[in-house]
Design an enzyme around this catalytic site. Structure first.
Site, PDB file in Angstrom:
ATOM      1  N   SER A 186       0.798  -1.229   0.000  1.00  0.00           N
ATOM      2  CA  SER A 186       0.000   0.000   0.000  1.00  0.00           C
ATOM      3  C   SER A 186       0.828   1.275   0.000  1.00  0.00           C
ATOM      4  CB  SER A 186      -0.928   0.011   1.213  1.00  0.00           C
ATOM      5  OG  SER A 186      -0.182  -0.082   2.404  1.00  0.00           O
ATOM      6  N   HIS A 214      -5.316  -3.656  -2.567  1.00  0.00           N
ATOM      7  CA  HIS A 214      -4.938  -2.790  -3.692  1.00  0.00           C
ATOM      8  C   HIS A 214      -4.757  -3.575  -4.988  1.00  0.00           C
ATOM      9  CE1 HIS A 214      -4.268   0.585  -0.922  1.00  0.00           C
ATOM     10  NE2 HIS A 214      -3.834  -0.360  -0.099  1.00  0.00           N
ATOM     11  N   LYS A 245     -11.213   0.389  -1.959  1.00  0.00           N
ATOM     12  CA  LYS A 245     -10.294   0.814  -3.025  1.00  0.00           C
ATOM     13  C   LYS A 245     -10.985   0.633  -4.390  1.00  0.00           C
ATOM     14  CE  LYS A 245      -7.518   0.222   0.573  1.00  0.00           C
ATOM     15  NZ  LYS A 245      -7.459   1.209   1.618  1.00  0.00           N
TER      16      LYS A 245
HETATM   17  C1  LIG Z   1      -3.314  -3.152   2.357  1.00  0.00           C
HETATM   18  C2  LIG Z   1      -4.546  -2.757   3.101  1.00  0.00           C
HETATM   19  N1  LIG Z   1      -5.241  -3.692   3.761  1.00  0.00           N
HETATM   20  C3  LIG Z   1      -6.362  -3.380   4.436  1.00  0.00           C
HETATM   21  C4  LIG Z   1      -6.831  -2.089   4.502  1.00  0.00           C
HETATM   22  C5  LIG Z   1      -8.065  -1.775   5.293  1.00  0.00           C
HETATM   23  O1  LIG Z   1      -9.123  -1.524   4.464  1.00  0.00           O
HETATM   24  P1  LIG Z   1     -10.377  -0.639   4.893  1.00  0.00           P
HETATM   25  O2  LIG Z   1     -10.088   0.762   4.480  1.00  0.00           O
HETATM   26  O3  LIG Z   1     -11.505  -1.236   4.133  1.00  0.00           O
HETATM   27  O4  LIG Z   1     -10.564  -0.777   6.369  1.00  0.00           O
HETATM   28  C6  LIG Z   1      -6.144  -1.084   3.826  1.00  0.00           C
HETATM   29  C7  LIG Z   1      -6.631   0.306   3.882  1.00  0.00           C
HETATM   30  O5  LIG Z   1      -5.932   1.241   4.033  1.00  0.00           O
HETATM   31  C8  LIG Z   1      -4.969  -1.417   3.116  1.00  0.00           C
HETATM   32  O6  LIG Z   1      -4.261  -0.483   2.475  1.00  0.00           O
END
Ligand SMILES: Cc1ncc(COP(=O)(O)O)c(C=O)c1O
Length: 397
Positions: A186, A214, A245
Site C-alpha cells: 500500500s 490494492h 479501493k
Molecule cells: C493493504 C490494506 N489492507 C487493508 C486495509 C483496510 O481496508 P479498509 O479501508 O476497508 O478498512 C487497507 C486500507 O488502508 C490497506 O491499504
C-alpha cells in the site's frame, strides 16, 4: 489523577501543534466534493492524488443509482451483526459473487477491510502458531496477528530467501505457519512474488493469506487480482480484501473453502461482535463487480495513466521506489522536506498525502500518490509540472 496524555504522547502532540500553528499540518482538510479526479479541499479545487479510488467508481453514476435503490429498499443499515438480522438477500448475492470471482466456495462480509483482515487471521491461527509476515504488510495484519494470540515473525520485504530460511528455523517451534502478504503493497506499490511464495509454502507445509486490498480491480486480465495476474488459481489458502479501493466504497471480505468460512463466522470476534455491512454498500459493490466486467475501459485507462505518469516522474529525476502499480511513492527521505513538498504542491493545486515519521522511518518519508483511471492527460501533465517545480524547491531533483 494521572495525566490523560503521557509525556511520550505529549511530545508527538506538540510536534503536531507546531505544524498546525505554522499552517503546515497536512491532514484532515475538509472535503466538499465527491472523490473524483478533481476534489474540492479546504475550498480549493485540486487534482486528486490522495485517494485509493483507482477506477473512479466512487463517483460512477451507476453505483450511485444502485446505492439509492438499496437505501429505498432496506434503509441505511440493518441494526445488527451478520449472525443476527444483518444478512439480507443482497449480502448473499455479494458473497456468491466474490466466491465466484476468486474461485472459492463461500465468503464472509465485514463492515471494513481492517476488520476482514483481523477476522481472517483470528480464524486461521492462534496461540502456539506463527504468522510469517512480510516486513511491509498493512497495519490491519499486524493488529490481526496480535489479537489472534499467535507469534509474529517478520521476513525481509519480498525476499524469498529470508522467508524460506525463517520457515526452516522455526519449523518445529510453532504449530501452523501462516505466510501473510499484501498482494500490492500500500505504500510502495510493488507486487508480492506469489509464484515464489507458493513454492516456499509447499516446501515448508505452510499456509498463505493474501490481502487483496490494492489488487482487486487493478491486477489481472479481468481485474480479478493477483491470482489472475499470475495465473495461479490455487496460490492462496485464505483471501481477504476491501471495497474501499476498487469500488470506492466501504466494507471488507474473506473468501475461502466452505468449512473455513463457517468456522470464521462462529469464531472470529471481528465478525461476530460488529454490525453487518449495510445493504447499500452490498448493492454498490455488486454494481462495481458488474462494471469490472462491462466497462473494462476503466482498468485500461488506469494502467495507461499509471505508465504515463510513472515514466514522466522518472524522466524528471524523481525516485519512485519500487512502484509498478497505480500506487506511486515520491521518495523524499526527510520529514521536513516531505511536509514542505506537500505544502508546495497543495498550494499549486495537487492534493496528495505525505507519509512521514512516525508512520515510517525518517529515511522512508515520501509523498504517496494514487493514480486514477479518470485522471485526464491535462491533469497528469499539470501535476508533473507542479511536482517538477516543488522537487527543485526542496532540492530532490
Ligand atoms: C493493504 C490494506 N489492507 C487493508 C486495509 C483496510 O481496508 P479498509 O479501508 O476497508 O478498512 C487497507 C486500507 O488502508 C490497506 O491499504
Amino acid at each position: 489523577m494521572p495525566a490523560l496524555v503521557s509525556d511520550e504522547h505529549r511530545q508527538h502532540s506538540e510536534y503536531i501543534s507546531l505544524l498546525q500553528s505554522q499552517n503546515l499540518y497536512p491532514f484532515c482538510f475538509e472535503v466538499t466534493s465527491p472523490c473524483n479526479h478533481r476534489i474540492v479541499v479546504a475550498n480549493r479545487e485540486c487534482i486528486n492524488f490522495i485517494s485509493n479510488n483507482y477506477l473512479g467508481f466512487a463517483g460512477h453514476p451507476k453505483l450511485q443509482e444502485a446505492a439509492e435503490a438499496a437505501v429505498r429498499q432496506y434503509g441505511v443499515g440493518m441494526g445488527g451483526s451478520p449472525l443476527m438480522c444483518g444478512t439480507t438477500e443482497i449480502h448473499n448475492r455479494l458473497k456468491e459473487k466474490i466466491a465466484a470471482v476468486y474461485g472459492q466456495q463461500d465468503t464472509a462480509l465485514f463492515a471494513s477491510g481492517y476488520q476482514a483482515l483481523i477476522g481472517a487471521i483470528q480464524a486461521t491461527i492462534g496461540k502456539g502458531d506463527a504468522a510469517m509476515v512480510d516486513g511491509l504488510v498493512h497495519r490491519s495484519i499486524v493488529d490481526g496477528v496480535t489479537l489472534s494470540g499467535s507469534t509474529r515473525r517478520v521476513w525481509v520485504h519480498n525476499n524469498m530467501e529470508d522467508l524460506s530460511s525463517l520457515l526452516t528455523r522455526v519449523q518445529s517451534k510453532y504449530g501452523r505457519k501462516l505466510i501473510i502478504v499484501d498482494s500490492v503493497y500500500s505504500m510502495d506499490g510493488d507486487i508480492a512474488p506469489l509464484p515464489a511464495i507458493k513454492k516456499v509454502r509447499d516446501q515448508h507445509g505452510a499456509l498463505v493469506l493474501i490481502d487483496e486490498a490494492h489488487s482487486l480491480g487493478v491486477l489481472g486480465r479481468n481485474g480479478r487480482g493477483i491470482l489472475e495476474h499470475f495465473d495461479l488459481p490455487d496460490g492462496a489458502d485464505v483471501i481477504a480484501g476491501t471495497f474501499s479501493k476498487f469500488a470506492g466504497a466501504v466494507g471488507g471480505f474473506v473468501t475461502g473453502p466452505k468449512d473455513f468460512i463457517l468456522h470464521l463466522r462462529h469464531s472470529a470476534s471481528a465478525y461476530i461482535f460488529s454490525a453487518s455491512l449495510p445493504p447499500v454498500m452490498c448493492a454498490t459493490v455488486l454494481k462495481a463487480f458488474e462494471l469490472l466486467e462491462e466497462e473494462p475501459q476503466w482498468r485500461e485507462l488506469l494502467w495507461a495513466n499509471t505508465r504515463y505518469f510513472l515514466s514522466g516522474l522518472k524522466s524528471q529525476g524523481f525516485d519512485t521506489g519500487l512502484s509498478e502499480t497505480p500506487i506511486i511513492p515520491i521518495m523524499i527521505r526527510d520529514v521536513e522536506k516531505s511536509i514542505f513538498f506537500n505544502r508546495s504542491i497543495f498550494e499549486a493545486g495537487v492534493y496528495a498525502s505525505p507519509v512521514v515519521y512516525p508512520a515510517v522511518a525518517p529515511s522512508k518519508c515520501r509523498i504517496r500518490l494514487g493514480v486514477m483511471a479518470t485522471h485526464t492527460r491535462d491533469d497528469l501533465d499539470a501535476a508533473l509540472e507542479i511536482f517538477k517545480k516543488a522537487g527543485k524547491e526542496v532540492g530532490i531533483i
